[in-house]
Design a protein around this motif. Structure first.
Motif, PDB file in Angstrom:
ATOM      1  N   ASP A  69      -0.494   5.936  -4.603  1.00 34.12           N
ATOM      2  CA  ASP A  69       0.790   6.396  -5.315  1.00 34.12           C
ATOM      3  C   ASP A  69       0.670   6.943  -6.457  1.00 34.12           C
ATOM      4  OD1 ASP A  69       3.447   7.015  -5.461  1.00 34.12           O
ATOM      5  OD2 ASP A  69       3.927   7.238  -3.709  1.00 34.12           O
ATOM      6  N   GLN A 105       0.374   5.021   7.692  1.00 34.51           N
ATOM      7  CA  GLN A 105       1.628   5.725   7.528  1.00 34.51           C
ATOM      8  C   GLN A 105       1.789   6.376   6.035  1.00 34.51           C
ATOM      9  OE1 GLN A 105       4.093   4.182   9.304  1.00 34.51           O
ATOM     10  NE2 GLN A 105       2.898   3.378  10.975  1.00 34.51           N
ATOM     11  N   ALA A 106       0.314   6.480   5.547  1.00 34.88           N
ATOM     12  CA  ALA A 106       0.574   7.108   4.809  1.00 34.88           C
ATOM     13  C   ALA A 106       1.560   9.222   5.035  1.00 34.88           C
ATOM     14  CB  ALA A 106      -0.692   7.668   4.161  1.00 34.88           C
ATOM     15  N   THR A 107       2.141   9.269   4.351  1.00 35.56           N
ATOM     16  CA  THR A 107       3.180  10.632   4.323  1.00 35.56           C
ATOM     17  C   THR A 107       2.135  11.792   3.618  1.00 35.56           C
ATOM     18  OG1 THR A 107       5.131  10.572   2.724  1.00 35.56           O
ATOM     19  CG2 THR A 107       5.144   9.517   4.935  1.00 35.56           C
ATOM     20  N   GLN A 108       1.221  11.421   2.361  1.00 39.70           N
ATOM     21  CA  GLN A 108       0.944  12.710   1.066  1.00 39.70           C
ATOM     22  C   GLN A 108      -0.385  13.366   1.784  1.00 39.70           C
ATOM     23  OE1 GLN A 108       1.375   9.174   0.470  1.00 39.70           O
ATOM     24  NE2 GLN A 108       2.725   9.013  -1.121  1.00 39.70           N
TER      25      GLN A 108
END
Length: 156
Positions: A69, A105-108
């Motif tokens: 990130d 769990q990454a949202t990007q």
């Protein structure tokens, strides 16, 4: 164990902009080697020796890249590649993508794609002729990504 083997021949259009919220780079801190193992475990993969990963941080034989990130520097994904010529003097001048893992769990969006593209760019800059990989036959998401990027199945 049933897997599919794919191979990518480099094309000029492998480069593409990386989503602005993600930075792709080599590991810079020992804790990032541990973070790679954390990703492996989250994806039910076999972890590696974190000290080994750390010692390879500048290697041209085994390349560990991470996606972080851009603001928090939290490790979101990792890809590992091997330069065949550097490792075993490959006359075909190939390379391999050995391992790709993205934090569930990454949202990007686009983390895995950005990692694969950056690894391919790295090996292309080193004048490797191709990058191959193996993928489990039932890993539909990975297969779709590799198809999108121009990998194709080869017999083995």
């Amino acid at each position: 164990m049933n897997d599919s083997t794919c191979s990518l021949v480099f094309h000029n259009n492998i480069s593409q902009d990386i989503p602005y919220l993600i930075e792709i780079r080599r590991i810079a801190r020992e804790a990032e080697a541990e973070a790679i193992n954390d990703l492996y475990l989250k994806r039910d993969m076999v972890p590696s020796d974190a000290n080994f990963i750390w010692r390879q941080r500048n290697s041209e034989k085994i390349v560990f890249l991470i996606a972080v990130d851009a603001q928090s520097q939290h490790v979101l994904g990792t890809v590992t590649g091997i330069d065949h010529r550097a490792v075993f003097d490959d006359p075909d001048n190939g390379s391999s993508l050995w391992c790709l893992a993205v934090d569930p769990q990454a949202t990007q969006p686009g983390i895995g794609e950005a990692l694969v593209r950056r690894l391919a760019e790295h090996f292309q800059a080193r004048e490797c002729a191709f990058m191959d990989l193996s993928v489990m036959h039932d890993n539909d998401k990975a297969i779709a990504l590799y198809d999108k990027l121009g990998f194709y199945r080869v017999p083995y």
